[in-house]
Structures are given as C-alpha cells and as structure tokens.
Design a protein around this motif. Structure first.
Motif, PDB file in Angstrom:
ATOM      1  N   PHE A  76       5.914   9.031  -2.871  1.00 56.44           N
ATOM      2  CA  PHE A  76       4.853   8.196  -3.587  1.00 56.44           C
ATOM      3  C   PHE A  76       3.918   7.775  -2.826  1.00 56.44           C
ATOM      4  CE2 PHE A  76       9.076   7.019  -6.156  1.00 56.44           C
ATOM      5  CZ  PHE A  76       8.561   7.880  -7.368  1.00 56.44           C
ATOM      6  N   LYS A  77       4.111   7.484  -1.708  1.00 50.06           N
ATOM      7  CA  LYS A  77       3.114   7.135  -0.803  1.00 50.06           C
ATOM      8  C   LYS A  77       1.913   8.296  -0.638  1.00 50.06           C
ATOM      9  CE  LYS A  77       0.393   4.031   1.494  1.00 50.06           C
ATOM     10  NZ  LYS A  77       0.005   2.863   0.639  1.00 50.06           N
ATOM     11  N   LYS A  78       2.531   9.493  -0.286  1.00 56.23           N
ATOM     12  CA  LYS A  78       1.630  10.553  -0.034  1.00 56.23           C
ATOM     13  C   LYS A  78       0.628  10.999  -1.300  1.00 56.23           C
ATOM     14  CE  LYS A  78       1.896  15.385   1.583  1.00 56.23           C
ATOM     15  NZ  LYS A  78       2.716  16.577   1.987  1.00 56.23           N
ATOM     16  N   VAL A  79       1.300  10.713  -2.580  1.00 58.76           N
ATOM     17  CA  VAL A  79       0.785  10.747  -3.774  1.00 58.76           C
ATOM     18  C   VAL A  79      -0.310   9.927  -4.001  1.00 58.76           C
ATOM     19  CG1 VAL A  79       0.886  10.861  -6.265  1.00 58.76           C
ATOM     20  CG2 VAL A  79       2.516  12.214  -4.847  1.00 58.76           C
ATOM     21  N   GLY A  80       0.170   8.629  -3.845  1.00 61.81           N
ATOM     22  CA  GLY A  80      -0.947   7.407  -3.768  1.00 61.81           C
ATOM     23  C   GLY A  80      -1.997   7.219  -2.903  1.00 61.81           C
ATOM     24  N   GLY A  81      -1.568   7.608  -1.758  1.00 62.24           N
ATOM     25  CA  GLY A  81      -2.453   7.052  -0.633  1.00 62.24           C
ATOM     26  C   GLY A  81      -2.773   5.832  -0.330  1.00 62.24           C
ATOM     27  N   ASN A  82      -3.834   5.618   0.276  1.00 62.08           N
ATOM     28  CA  ASN A  82      -4.292   4.161   0.660  1.00 62.08           C
ATOM     29  C   ASN A  82      -4.600   3.350  -0.240  1.00 62.08           C
ATOM     30  OD1 ASN A  82      -3.718   4.770   3.599  1.00 62.08           O
ATOM     31  ND2 ASN A  82      -5.808   5.323   3.906  1.00 62.08           N
ATOM     32  N   ASP A  83      -5.177   3.714  -1.456  1.00 59.51           N
ATOM     33  CA  ASP A  83      -5.691   3.121  -2.745  1.00 59.51           C
ATOM     34  C   ASP A  83      -4.440   2.516  -3.616  1.00 59.51           C
ATOM     35  OD1 ASP A  83      -8.106   3.173  -2.011  1.00 59.51           O
ATOM     36  OD2 ASP A  83      -8.580   4.971  -2.881  1.00 59.51           O
ATOM     37  N   CYS A  84      -3.242   3.038  -3.059  1.00 57.48           N
ATOM     38  CA  CYS A  84      -1.831   2.774  -3.948  1.00 57.48           C
ATOM     39  C   CYS A  84      -1.035   1.926  -2.966  1.00 57.48           C
ATOM     40  CB  CYS A  84      -1.255   3.972  -4.316  1.00 57.48           C
ATOM     41  SG  CYS A  84       0.631   3.835  -4.690  1.00 57.48           S
ATOM     42  N   ILE A  85      -0.233   0.812  -3.549  1.00 57.11           N
ATOM     43  CA  ILE A  85       0.693  -0.026  -2.673  1.00 57.11           C
ATOM     44  C   ILE A  85       2.201   0.431  -3.220  1.00 57.11           C
ATOM     45  CG2 ILE A  85       0.677  -1.858  -4.435  1.00 57.11           C
ATOM     46  CD1 ILE A  85       0.932  -3.664  -1.858  1.00 57.11           C
ATOM     47  N   MET A 114     -10.787  -1.558  -4.154  1.00 60.28           N
ATOM     48  CA  MET A 114     -10.219  -2.718  -4.435  1.00 60.28           C
ATOM     49  C   MET A 114      -9.123  -3.112  -3.461  1.00 60.28           C
ATOM     50  SD  MET A 114      -7.844  -3.838  -7.522  1.00 60.28           S
ATOM     51  CE  MET A 114      -6.487  -2.465  -7.014  1.00 60.28           C
ATOM     52  N   SER A 115      -9.274  -4.386  -2.889  1.00 60.75           N
ATOM     53  CA  SER A 115      -8.306  -4.868  -1.900  1.00 60.75           C
ATOM     54  C   SER A 115      -6.920  -5.241  -2.573  1.00 60.75           C
ATOM     55  CB  SER A 115      -8.877  -6.013  -1.133  1.00 60.75           C
ATOM     56  OG  SER A 115      -7.745  -6.599  -0.188  1.00 60.75           O
ATOM     57  N   LEU A 116      -5.845  -4.486  -1.796  1.00 65.08           N
ATOM     58  CA  LEU A 116      -4.437  -4.641  -2.201  1.00 65.08           C
ATOM     59  C   LEU A 116      -3.868  -5.847  -1.550  1.00 65.08           C
ATOM     60  CD1 LEU A 116      -3.614  -1.338  -3.258  1.00 65.08           C
ATOM     61  CD2 LEU A 116      -4.324  -3.066  -4.881  1.00 65.08           C
ATOM     62  N   GLU A 117      -4.683  -6.409  -0.685  1.00 66.37           N
ATOM     63  CA  GLU A 117      -3.933  -7.490   0.385  1.00 66.37           C
ATOM     64  C   GLU A 117      -2.937  -8.300  -0.092  1.00 66.37           C
ATOM     65  OE1 GLU A 117      -2.781  -8.036   4.311  1.00 66.37           O
ATOM     66  OE2 GLU A 117      -4.071  -6.519   3.865  1.00 66.37           O
ATOM     67  N   LYS A 118      -3.489  -8.904  -1.282  1.00 60.68           N
ATOM     68  CA  LYS A 118      -2.507  -9.981  -1.779  1.00 60.68           C
ATOM     69  C   LYS A 118      -1.094  -9.642  -2.280  1.00 60.68           C
ATOM     70  CE  LYS A 118      -4.537  -9.729  -6.463  1.00 60.68           C
ATOM     71  NZ  LYS A 118      -5.342 -10.399  -7.443  1.00 60.68           N
ATOM     72  N   PHE A 119      -0.904  -8.192  -2.080  1.00 59.91           N
ATOM     73  CA  PHE A 119       0.289  -7.767  -2.654  1.00 59.91           C
ATOM     74  C   PHE A 119       1.231  -7.370  -1.406  1.00 59.91           C
ATOM     75  CE2 PHE A 119      -2.416  -6.826  -6.230  1.00 59.91           C
ATOM     76  CZ  PHE A 119      -1.905  -7.505  -7.528  1.00 59.91           C
ATOM     77  N   HIS A 120       0.703  -7.500  -0.242  1.00 62.83           N
ATOM     78  CA  HIS A 120       1.548  -6.963   0.935  1.00 62.83           C
ATOM     79  C   HIS A 120       2.426  -8.327   1.354  1.00 62.83           C
ATOM     80  CE1 HIS A 120      -0.851  -3.659   2.865  1.00 62.83           C
ATOM     81  NE2 HIS A 120      -1.228  -3.465   1.434  1.00 62.83           N
ATOM     82  N   GLY A 121       3.343  -7.847   2.089  1.00 66.49           N
ATOM     83  CA  GLY A 121       4.091  -9.047   2.701  1.00 66.49           C
ATOM     84  C   GLY A 121       5.556  -8.989   1.779  1.00 66.49           C
ATOM     85  N   ILE A 122       6.041 -10.165   1.887  1.00 65.38           N
ATOM     86  CA  ILE A 122       7.504 -10.370   1.287  1.00 65.38           C
ATOM     87  C   ILE A 122       7.373 -11.113  -0.090  1.00 65.38           C
ATOM     88  CG2 ILE A 122       9.703 -11.755   1.536  1.00 65.38           C
ATOM     89  CD1 ILE A 122       9.319  -9.252   3.451  1.00 65.38           C
ATOM     90  N   ILE A 123       7.932 -10.289  -1.239  1.00 65.04           N
ATOM     91  CA  ILE A 123       7.769 -11.167  -2.533  1.00 65.04           C
ATOM     92  C   ILE A 123       9.271 -10.980  -3.040  1.00 65.04           C
ATOM     93  CG2 ILE A 123       6.906 -10.624  -4.721  1.00 65.04           C
ATOM     94  CD1 ILE A 123       4.385  -9.250  -3.238  1.00 65.04           C
ATOM     95  N   PRO A 124       9.829 -12.243  -2.944  1.00 66.41           N
ATOM     96  CA  PRO A 124      11.320 -12.396  -3.569  1.00 66.41           C
ATOM     97  C   PRO A 124      11.173 -11.996  -5.267  1.00 66.41           C
ATOM     98  CG  PRO A 124      10.757 -14.080  -2.162  1.00 66.41           C
ATOM     99  CD  PRO A 124       9.374 -13.417  -2.486  1.00 66.41           C
ATOM    100  N   ALA A 125      12.175 -11.404  -5.629  1.00 70.71           N
ATOM    101  CA  ALA A 125      12.468 -11.322  -7.063  1.00 70.71           C
ATOM    102  C   ALA A 125      13.000 -12.575  -7.433  1.00 70.71           C
ATOM    103  CB  ALA A 125      13.374 -10.250  -7.492  1.00 70.71           C
ATOM    104  N   PHE A 126      12.303 -13.370  -8.446  1.00 71.76           N
ATOM    105  CA  PHE A 126      12.536 -14.656  -8.877  1.00 71.76           C
ATOM    106  C   PHE A 126      13.950 -14.643  -9.669  1.00 71.76           C
ATOM    107  CE2 PHE A 126      11.976 -18.731 -10.925  1.00 71.76           C
ATOM    108  CZ  PHE A 126      11.211 -19.643  -9.995  1.00 71.76           C
ATOM    109  N   TYR A 127      14.639 -15.655  -9.369  1.00 76.68           N
ATOM    110  CA  TYR A 127      16.182 -15.840 -10.059  1.00 76.68           C
ATOM    111  C   TYR A 127      15.757 -16.588 -11.356  1.00 76.68           C
ATOM    112  CZ  TYR A 127      17.668 -14.463  -5.351  1.00 76.68           C
ATOM    113  OH  TYR A 127      17.839 -14.026  -4.070  1.00 76.68           O
ATOM    114  N   ILE A 152      -1.686   0.302  -9.758  1.00 71.60           N
ATOM    115  CA  ILE A 152      -2.196   0.032  -8.311  1.00 71.60           C
ATOM    116  C   ILE A 152      -0.854   0.511  -7.358  1.00 71.60           C
ATOM    117  CG2 ILE A 152      -3.794  -1.534  -8.561  1.00 71.60           C
ATOM    118  CD1 ILE A 152      -1.552  -3.743  -7.879  1.00 71.60           C
ATOM    119  N   GLY A 153       0.226   0.800  -7.923  1.00 69.71           N
ATOM    120  CA  GLY A 153       1.417   1.370  -7.162  1.00 69.71           C
ATOM    121  C   GLY A 153       2.851   1.147  -7.876  1.00 69.71           C
ATOM    122  N   VAL A 154       3.698   1.239  -7.060  1.00 68.14           N
ATOM    123  CA  VAL A 154       5.064   1.424  -7.648  1.00 68.14           C
ATOM    124  C   VAL A 154       5.940   0.722  -6.742  1.00 68.14           C
ATOM    125  CG1 VAL A 154       5.317   3.395  -6.074  1.00 68.14           C
ATOM    126  CG2 VAL A 154       7.075   3.122  -8.315  1.00 68.14           C
TER     127      VAL A 154
END
Length: 303
Positions: free
Chosen positions: A177-186, A1-14, A162-164
């Motif tokens: 966390f990245k070591k545990v999750g690997g490339n399939d985790c964001i 599964m591609s996680l690309e849509k979760f990459h980048g800058i994601i503001p927490a909405f006020y 899919i991640g944390v």
C-alpha cells in the motif's frame, strides 16, 4: 498537503457505558481526559474498539459529539463512520464533519459479499458527502473483504483519500500500500502485535485497539523507531506482545479486560455490550497480573 497531524500514536477509542450499559457522556469525557494526559497524537472514534456494530445510529452520533466536545482542537480526531448501509454511513459522516473532525474512515460494507465495484461506490459516496479527508479501513479478518492495491490506487485518484488503516496481518500489505500511495499517502499500522514491523515496512503511524491500555509503551515504541533504535524497538514490541497475549487469554473479551485494566487505573468506562462477553471472577486475578506487566514495562522503557 501536510499529513503530519496524522502521524504518531492514535488509540482506537473505547465504548464508554454507564452501569446500565448505556452510552455515558461523563465516562466518555473521562477517557478523553486520560488519553489527552498521556499525550497521544489523536483518537480514532467509533471503530471496532468503539463497538460500533452493536450501537444504534443515535448512539454513535452521541459518542462522536462527546469526544469532539472534549478533544476538538487538542488532538487529531478521526471518525469511523462505516455502517451496514450507505445511507447511515453518510449521515454519520455529515455529523462528524459538522463537529469539526479532521478525517473520516470506514470499513467496507459487511455481511453481503460485494464486488469491488460496489465497495468502490460505497466508499466514494461517503467521501463525496463531506469536505473531510478519508482513510480507508482494511480489516479482512472481520469484514471478509480484502482491499486490493488496484482498488486502492483507483480510490487515491480522489484527492480526499489520504491513506489506509491497514489491519490485515501480513506486513507485506503495508509495504504494498505504501508503494502504491507514496509520500502523499499515509499508511497506518493496524495490528498492534506488529507495530514495529509495520513501521519498518513503511507504515507512517499506528491506530490500535490496545493502545489505550498501555499508551506509554506504544509512544515509546514510536520514539525508538523514529530514533532508529531498532534493538530497543524489538524488545518493547516483545513485551507489548506478551501483554496482548495476556489480554486475549482471559474468558472475557479483550475489550472487557482492557476496560478493567483502565478501571484499576481510575478510569471507569463500564464493561462491554452483548454479545461481547464481560470479565469473569476468574479473570479478576489474572487482570491484576496484567496491570503489573504493564507497570513493569513502563518502568523499564519509559524513564
């Protein structure tokens, strides 16, 4: 599964309130439009920056609806559905799923000190309630609960996890966390003060509470990291940190100060809900200086 849509800058909405302190559909839409115009990759709705702890279930559902009305199909939408009870969290999760959100997220249960077994059951109940992907939210400084790598590994056995979103302060936690999750985790960097450091330690993206005050700077920091331009990344992080220190040094709460910064940008989203404190008269002068700091940094880096 591609996680690309979760990459980048994601503001927490006020949280967006009218002048009487009620949730405002119009002002929520105005903040949506502002962030869309800045070309951020997504929004994280209903979390700490959204003042979720101080809102009713119906208010939280309304905010999720207003944001989806404006931004669904335009950017990645993550709904934070953590609530004091499992029942309320599931209700929010089902509502977000019906609205077409891309993923769910939740803090662990708060107030009572619960064992890992109870936290696991809480998160699992939310995960099982909808078909949506799920992002764990680790923020021990406010919840009193620290996610362990062993529980994270156990939760990752469910393919919908899919991640944390990691908001603990040690950057080592991101690496673990990245070591545990690997490339399939964001892994999302949470502390804005260490965005660049978090990315270098393995974070794939960022979700942050100050991003909305200066989205251009975090977008540029992300670009520097992706380019491998670490010297400029270090400089922009330093300037971001100067701004964050200023945001947190006023008498009003950081979120009240950020909302006044946005107000001076023409984005009127009200103040904060008690017991958070609004800005004071003394803060007004300082906030003008913060706006100038942001403008100067944007000019310096975002040409």
């Amino acid at each position: 599964m591609s996680l690309e849509k979760f990459h980048g800058i994601i503001p927490a909405f006020y949280a967006c309130y009218d002048d009487e302190g009620n949730i405002s559909e119009a002002r929520t839409h105005a903040l949506c439009d502002y962030l869309e115009d800045k070309k951020v990759q997504g929004v994280y709705v209903g979390g700490s920056s959204g003042e979720c702890i101080y809102q009713s279930l119906d208010e939280r559902k309304a905010v999720l609806s207003y944001v989806a009305d404006r931004l669904k199909g335009k950017m990645t939408l993550i709904a934070h559905v953590g609530a004091p009870s499992t029942r309320d969290s599931i209700e929010l999760a089902k509502h977000a799923a019906a609205l077409g959100y891309d993923a769910l997220s939740a803090i662990p249960p708060i107030y009572f000190k619960l064992p890992d077994s109870a936290v696991y059951k809480y998160w699992s109940a939310i995960i099982d309630a909808t078909p949506l992907d799920f992002i764990i939210y680790n923020i021990p400084q406010t919840t009193g609960y620290t996610l362990t790598t062993s529980l994270f590994d156990k939760l990752l056995m469910n393919k919908k996890v899919i991640g944390v979103k990691n908001s603990s302060m040690p950057t080592m936690d991101i690496e673990r966390f990245k070591k545990v999750g690997g490339n399939d985790c964001i892994v999302f960097n949470g502390p804005d003060e260490q965005y660049v450091a978090g990315r270098l330690m393995g974070a794939d993206a960022g979700i942050g509470g100050t991003y909305g005050a200066m989205p251009e700077l975090f977008l540029q920091a992300n670009t520097f990291v992706k380019q491998g331009n670490f010297e400029e990344a270090k400089h922009i992080q330093s300037d971001i940190n100067d701004i964050i220190v200023a945001l947190c040094s006023q008498q009003g709460s950081m979120y009240a100060v950020i909302k006044e910064v946005l107000n001076r940008r023409g984005v009127h989203i009200g103040s904060v809900r008690s017991p958070l404190e609004g800005i004071t008269e003394e803060d007004q002068t300082s906030i003008g200086g913060i706006v100038t700091m942001i403008d100067q940094a944007v000019t310096r880096y975002c040409k």
